[in-house]
Write an enzyme that holds these catalytic residues in place. Structure first.
Site, short mmCIF file in Angstrom:
data_model
loop_
_atom_site.label_atom_id
_atom_site.label_comp_id
_atom_site.label_asym_id
_atom_site.label_seq_id
_atom_site.Cartn_x
_atom_site.Cartn_y
_atom_site.Cartn_z
N GLU A 90 -23.30 -7.06 21.34
CA GLU A 90 -23.53 -7.95 22.48
C GLU A 90 -22.54 -7.56 23.57
O GLU A 90 -21.33 -7.48 23.31
CB GLU A 90 -23.33 -9.41 22.09
N LYS B 69 -13.42 -12.27 18.93
CA LYS B 69 -13.50 -12.04 20.38
C LYS B 69 -12.83 -13.16 21.15
O LYS B 69 -12.19 -12.94 22.18
CB LYS B 69 -14.97 -11.91 20.81
N ARG C 279 -17.56 -6.96 6.32
CA ARG C 279 -16.92 -6.62 7.58
C ARG C 279 -15.50 -6.13 7.33
O ARG C 279 -14.93 -6.33 6.25
CB ARG C 279 -16.89 -7.83 8.52
#
Length: 596
Positions: free
Chosen positions: A62, A307, A297
């Protein structure tokens, strides 16, 4: 039939994803699938053409921030597997949230992927896509679901929807809107599209099962209203698809075979399959459709990859920006002196698994050292300088004499040549190389001891001068003649100490930034702790140093090993050579000394 790349991939450590891919290739799972004609892929626009790629993967970020080390792992995984198995990896921007996305991040992501050594061009075509390329098609699929009785417009408040969704201990409750007619849902959805409803007044939901044990299958939202300008489509749309709806459609349109996600998407896989199965029934996507596979992850100690937290570090000026060398962003790692090869090596070494675990930060640094060691030119630098005066220099060598010395640019590669510097009466040495009363095992400078100044002469320390505060101001020594390195007399005097130095006559003053880990604890922000309270106060120390003359001509982003100290890089933004302002950043030490 096996391909050359199959042999290469087989030489790499296997993992469950490789096993899945190899099984699908052996069984020909996707061998006869036809190309859909994804927007922008001119080479295969012809409907019905057999897809030439053996596998297709994708990296779908994104564009709402800068990528970090966890994304680097995903980039290496998706693009690397595509390379190994003669496939194609797509770069696709998940730009379904117009309020948070910017073109700056789009360009930053493209740059990061290319810097890591990958690209999205293959077979004469670009495989750079964005979710917004498919907004028209996604709208058609939403109307198809409505017409099939598989979606409805819900006008409950967000609070009502949240309550009626239920939880792990109780099933959800049907919305009063769930029984609307197909015509009513179609009309209301078009009113959403036409801007007749305000943000939050209605959503489009898939009609699946409000009693499902998987909460993600309890009539998930697939479209919401957002009156916001999109960086790519402008104001064409005021409704936008949810990521969980858009993602499988994008995969299907692009003929993705193996959709690789991190474990947080595991609970979404049933919806991924449900949606593509329903669209295939309507003839809107091909079969066999893509399959989603989840892997753990990257959890790296002494690092945060949220983020939100990374943005907080920037906004509150804890760091100088997204590319601060202490940041785990790819732009930060790059400025710190990490190489693409070191990050790819790191990704290979940590492998892929389904189980969450923590990777120690030292593993990343080891990969970096292993990559830099054969590449980085050597140089001498004095980071805590104090002047040494050889008191009998003029008497022995002549007033004002400067003796040329040299050293290999790289000790294991004579073809890279030598570097030159001058030995004279005054030299810079490390403050920590002198002690009035040496502790046990100290073999460097103290009164009466002899040491070799590397690549130069043996000298005998005679004492030191301190200022009024007691700080070391100057060290004195005498020359031991005929002991210059590389001459027949070099071995005439045996010494235990060997120290680095920089000549006062030709040394270059430089700013050196000693970067360290940003956080002082392995897992910052865990439990009820504020991660900002766990910032390492010593994560940056700036010193004025002296470096040998070869470094005065260093180019920005050029890496070196400062002998004894570690690996350093000429700062890619603020370093200037040839009489400018040399600025060097510490990349990593010669070995892991954290906590020792």
């Amino acid at each position: 039939m096996a391909s050359p790349n199959d042999k290469e991939s087989a030489a790499k450590p296997s993992n469950f994803l490789r096993q899945v891919i190899e099984r699908d290739l052996e069984q020909g799972t996707y061998a006869q699938r036809h190309w859909n004609g994804a927007p922008g892929d001119a080479a295969f626009q012809q409907a019905g053409a057999v897809d030439p790629a053996r596998i297709r993967t994708r990296f779908p970020p994104e564009p709402n921030g800068y990528l970090h080390v966890g994304h680097a792992k995903s980039i290496c995984l998706n693009f690397g597997l595509a390379q190994d198995y003669q496939g194609i990896c797509h770069l696709r921007f998940d730009d379904t949230n117009p309020e948070k996305e910017e073109q700056e991040y789009v360009e930053g992501i493209k740059d990061a992927v290319q810097w890591l050594g990958y690209g999205w061009d293959a077979n004469g075509a670009s495989h750079l896509y964005q979710a917004s390329d498919y907004f028209d098609f996604m709208y058609r699929t939403a109307e198809y679901l409505i017409e099939a009785g598989l979606a409805y417009v819900d006008e409950q408040t967000p609070e009502e929807m949240r309550t009626n969704r239920g939880d792990f201990s109780r099933p959800g409750v049907d919305s009063p809107c769930r029984s609307r007619s197909i015509d009513e849902n179609r009309q209301r959805f078009r009113e959403m599209r036409d801007g007749k409803l305000e943000d939050g007044k209605a959503v489009l939901r898939a009609k699946i099962d409000m009693a499902s044990p998987n909460i993600n299958m309890r009539d998930p939202t697939i479209y919401r209203i957002k009156h916001a300008e999109h960086h790519n489509t402008g104001n064409k749309w005021c409704i936008y698809p949810m990521y969980t709806f858009a993602h499988p459609i994008e995969d299907a349109l692009e003929n993705i075979t193996h959709s690789l996600c991190t474990l947080e998407f595991e609970d979404q896989r049933p919806f991924y399959d449900w949606l593509l199965d329903r669209l295939a029934e309507g003839g809107l996507v091909n079969t066999p459709h893509p399959r989603q596979y989840e892997f753990a992850r990257l959890n790296l100690t002494y690092v945060v990859t949220s983020k939100r937290k990374l943005r907080q570090l920037v906004d509150e000026k804890v760091v100088s920006g997204w590319d601060d060398p202490r940041m785990p962003t790819i732009v930060g790692l790059r400025r710190r002196g990490f190489t693409p090869e070191s990050l790819r090596l790191f990704a290979d070494r940590i492998g892929v698994s389904k189980a969450d675990s923590w990777i120690d930060y030292s593993t990343l640094e080891i990969a970096l050292r292993d990559d830099l060691d054969p590449k980085a030119a050597r140089a001498m630098a004095v980071l805590e300088p104090v002047k040494m005066v050889i008191t009998d220099w003029d008497e022995v060598m002549g007033p004002g004499h400067l003796e040329p010395c040299s050293a290999p640019v790289h000790p294991h590669d004579p073809n890279r040549g030598r570097r030159d510097f001058m030995f004279g009466r005054e030299l810079w040495i490390e403050r920590t190389d002198y002690e009035d009363a040496p502790p046990k095992g100290f073999f460097r400078l103290f009164p009466g001891n002899k040491v070799r100044l590397k690549y130069g002469y043996v000298i005998e320390c005679t004492g030191a001068t301190r200022d009024a505060s007691g700080a070391l101001a100057e060290v004195q020594a005498k020359l031991v003649p005929d002991t210059k390195s590389g001459t027949p007399g070099a071995d005439a005097v045996k010494v235990k100490g060997n120290i680095t130095w920089v000549g006062v006559a030709d040394g270059v003053k430089a700013e050196v930034r000693l970067y360290d880990r940003l956080f002082s604890v392995p897992q910052p922000g865990t439990g009820d702790k504020d991660f900002l309270d766990e910032i390492n106060p010593d994560s940056l120390k700036v010193v004025t140093a002296y470096v040998e003359p070869s470094l005065g001509k260093a180019h920005a982003d050029e890496k070196f090993q400062f002998e004894r100290h570690g690996y350093f890089v000429a700062d890619r933004k603020e370093h200037s050579a040839d009489g400018g302002k040399p600025v060097f950043d510490r990349v990593t030490g010669l070995k892991d000394s954290w906590g020792k």
